[in-house]
Motif scaffolding. Structure first.
Motif, short mmCIF file in Angstrom:
data_model
loop_
_atom_site.label_atom_id
_atom_site.label_comp_id
_atom_site.label_asym_id
_atom_site.label_seq_id
_atom_site.Cartn_x
_atom_site.Cartn_y
_atom_site.Cartn_z
N GLY A 1 36.85 23.97 7.71
CA GLY A 1 35.71 23.21 8.20
C GLY A 1 35.40 21.97 7.39
O GLY A 1 35.11 20.90 7.95
N GLU A 2 35.47 22.09 6.06
CA GLU A 2 35.08 20.98 5.20
C GLU A 2 36.17 19.93 5.04
O GLU A 2 35.89 18.73 4.94
CB GLU A 2 34.69 21.51 3.82
CG GLU A 2 33.42 22.37 3.85
CD GLU A 2 33.18 23.09 2.53
OE1 GLU A 2 33.88 22.78 1.54
OE2 GLU A 2 32.29 23.97 2.50
N LEU A 3 37.42 20.35 5.02
CA LEU A 3 38.52 19.42 4.77
C LEU A 3 39.34 19.11 6.02
O LEU A 3 40.20 18.22 5.99
CB LEU A 3 39.46 19.98 3.69
CG LEU A 3 38.86 20.31 2.33
CD1 LEU A 3 39.95 20.76 1.38
CD2 LEU A 3 38.11 19.11 1.76
N GLY A 4 39.11 19.86 7.08
CA GLY A 4 39.95 19.69 8.25
C GLY A 4 41.35 20.22 8.04
O GLY A 4 42.30 19.83 8.72
N ALA A 5 41.50 21.12 7.05
CA ALA A 5 42.81 21.71 6.77
C ALA A 5 43.29 22.48 7.98
O ALA A 5 42.51 23.00 8.77
CB ALA A 5 42.72 22.63 5.55
N ARG A 6 44.60 22.54 8.13
CA ARG A 6 45.17 23.26 9.27
C ARG A 6 45.95 24.49 8.80
O ARG A 6 46.43 24.54 7.67
CB ARG A 6 46.03 22.35 10.13
CG ARG A 6 47.16 21.67 9.42
CD ARG A 6 47.92 20.71 10.36
NE ARG A 6 48.86 19.90 9.63
CZ ARG A 6 50.08 20.30 9.27
NH1 ARG A 6 50.50 21.52 9.60
NH2 ARG A 6 50.88 19.49 8.60
N VAL A 7 46.06 25.43 9.71
CA VAL A 7 46.76 26.68 9.41
C VAL A 7 48.26 26.47 9.58
O VAL A 7 48.74 26.08 10.64
CB VAL A 7 46.29 27.80 10.35
CG1 VAL A 7 47.10 29.08 10.10
CG2 VAL A 7 44.80 28.07 10.16
N LEU A 8 49.00 26.72 8.50
CA LEU A 8 50.45 26.66 8.57
C LEU A 8 51.04 28.04 8.88
O LEU A 8 52.07 28.15 9.54
CB LEU A 8 51.03 26.15 7.24
CG LEU A 8 52.53 25.93 7.19
CD1 LEU A 8 52.91 24.73 8.05
CD2 LEU A 8 53.01 25.73 5.76
N LEU A 9 50.35 29.08 8.40
CA LEU A 9 50.87 30.44 8.57
C LEU A 9 49.73 31.44 8.53
O LEU A 9 48.86 31.38 7.66
CB LEU A 9 51.86 30.76 7.44
CG LEU A 9 52.50 32.14 7.43
CD1 LEU A 9 53.45 32.29 8.62
CD2 LEU A 9 53.26 32.37 6.13
N ASP A 10 49.73 32.36 9.48
CA ASP A 10 48.76 33.46 9.51
C ASP A 10 49.22 34.54 8.54
O ASP A 10 50.35 35.03 8.63
CB ASP A 10 48.67 34.01 10.94
CG ASP A 10 47.70 35.18 11.08
OD1 ASP A 10 47.05 35.56 10.09
OD2 ASP A 10 47.61 35.72 12.21
N GLY A 11 48.36 34.94 7.61
CA GLY A 11 48.71 35.98 6.64
C GLY A 11 48.89 37.35 7.24
O GLY A 11 49.30 38.28 6.53
N ASP A 12 48.61 37.51 8.53
CA ASP A 12 48.81 38.80 9.20
C ASP A 12 50.07 38.77 10.06
O ASP A 12 50.13 39.36 11.12
CB ASP A 12 47.59 39.12 10.08
CG ASP A 12 47.65 40.52 10.68
OD1 ASP A 12 47.96 41.47 9.94
OD2 ASP A 12 47.40 40.67 11.89
N SER A 13 51.08 38.07 9.58
CA SER A 13 52.35 37.99 10.31
C SER A 13 53.27 39.12 9.91
O SER A 13 53.12 39.72 8.84
CB SER A 13 53.02 36.64 10.01
OG SER A 13 52.21 35.55 10.42
N PRO A 14 54.27 39.46 10.75
CA PRO A 14 55.23 40.50 10.39
C PRO A 14 55.96 40.13 9.09
O PRO A 14 56.22 38.95 8.85
CB PRO A 14 56.21 40.50 11.57
CG PRO A 14 55.44 39.90 12.71
CD PRO A 14 54.52 38.90 12.07
N PRO A 15 56.25 41.10 8.24
CA PRO A 15 56.12 42.56 8.41
C PRO A 15 54.88 43.15 7.75
O PRO A 15 54.86 44.35 7.46
CB PRO A 15 57.38 43.06 7.70
CG PRO A 15 57.51 42.11 6.54
CD PRO A 15 57.06 40.77 7.05
#
Length: 330
Positions: A215-229
């Motif tokens: 929200g503050e920096l407009g950073a974007r998600v590169l990877l969801d930490g709930d990814s396999p495995p």
């Protein structure tokens, strides 16, 4: 995730091996819970007082729900909560009996301490399991990093080196056939500024810092930490010592029941968690509505904890297999 007082900035440094660094931290960490003479005592109103160290993360929501909804009082307990910036900071106090329980305790740290003989660990209750976007790898909005493979050799901030964040991210990248990054230790409250100043290429942030940085920096998600495995992997729990369980069996059982009841509330009514977050973190009520919550298991599952042990063994964070079942206080 607020932490009382001023947040000291952690120096950036290269990781040692997980086991060597753990020993160095235990030797060097000063006791921070000043004024906590005993973790357990009787209060004037007849309830047993317990001091619980906790990170102000979404992981700790059940702790605050249990306190605020009278679940601890119902069990004859008066729980005092002491905020810490890293759960490892409270480990010396737990060993010395100056706190009774550590909430939102990163399992990796405490399983390592158990293996080394530093801590006679008991797990009173599960805290949380990883859920979609409860922790993400974030990069600046104009970053050249576009895929997980781009993280190879890049600097990624984690709150504690050789711990749950690097453990899970390594597993995700390994599964994708991607190279691993270089980790830098930066406390959660300092991750946003570090990313903004270019001290790191990415941060592995946990809620509510994840949402705050986006929200503050407009950073974007590169990877969801709930990814396999690592989907649904146990991340943290409520830990204590065998000595505490043996000396205070009623208090230990009552604490577990209260947390499990609160976790059931959290699982069935996410709105209850969102209403609780502004009470112990810096997020506003509006911000709390958008935060991605973890999974709050109502009971501990040894099979799920064995997944974590296997990952730790695979990455050299444990030297031998540990069966978590005997460590669960019943």
């Amino acid at each position: 995730m607020t932490i009382a007082g001023t947040h000291a900035r952690m120096p950036l440094r290269r990781s040692r091996s997980g086991r060597n660094r753990f020993a160095a931290v235990i030797a060097a960490v000063a006791l921070i819970l000043v004024g906590c003479q005993n973790g357990s005592s009787s209060s004037d109103h007849g309830r047993q007082e317990l001091t619980v160290a906790a990170l102000p993360l979404t992981d700790s929501a059940a702790l605050y729900l249990a306190r605020d909804r009278g679940l601890f009082a119902k069990e004859g307990l008066d729980v005092r909560i002491r905020p810490v910036q890293q759960s490892i900071q409270a480990l010396p106090a737990l060993i010395k009996g100056q706190v009774s329980v550590i909430a939102s305790a990163n399992y990796v740290t405490y399983l390592q301490a158990y293996e080394k003989g530093t801590l006679d660990l008991r797990i009173l209750a599960e805290g949380v399991r990883i859920a979609p976007h409860m922790m993400d790898v974030l990069v600046p909005k104009d970053s050249a990093l576009r895929t997980p493979a781009d993280l190879a050799g890049k600097k990624v901030a984690v709150a504690v080196l050789n711990n749950i964040q690097s453990l899970t991210l390594n597993a995700i990248l390994d599964a994708k056939g991607a190279g691993r990054p270089v980790y830098r230790q930066i406390l959660f409250p300092q991750m946003g500024p570090a990313l903004e100043r270019g001290q790191v290429d990415a941060v592995h942030a946990v809620e509510p810092f994840d949402s705050a940085i986006r929200g503050e920096l407009g950073a974007r998600v590169l990877l969801d930490g709930d990814s396999p495995p690592v989907q649904g992997l146990p991340a943290s729990g409520y830990v204590t010592t065998r000595d505490f369980v043996q000396k205070h069996p009623k208090a230990a059982a009552g604490f577990r029941r209260a947390i499990e009841a609160a976790s059931e509330i959290a699982a069935q009514d996410p709105g209850a968690v969102r209403a609780e977050l502004p009470k112990y973190t810096k997020v506003t009520a509006d911000q709390a509505k958008a935060i991605h919550l973890p999974t709050y298991p109502a009971t501990a599952d040894p099979a799920q904890l064995r997944r974590l042990v296997r990952l730790m063994r695979d990455q050299g964070l444990l030297e031998k297999d540990i069966d978590p079942a005997p460590l669960l206080a019943r």
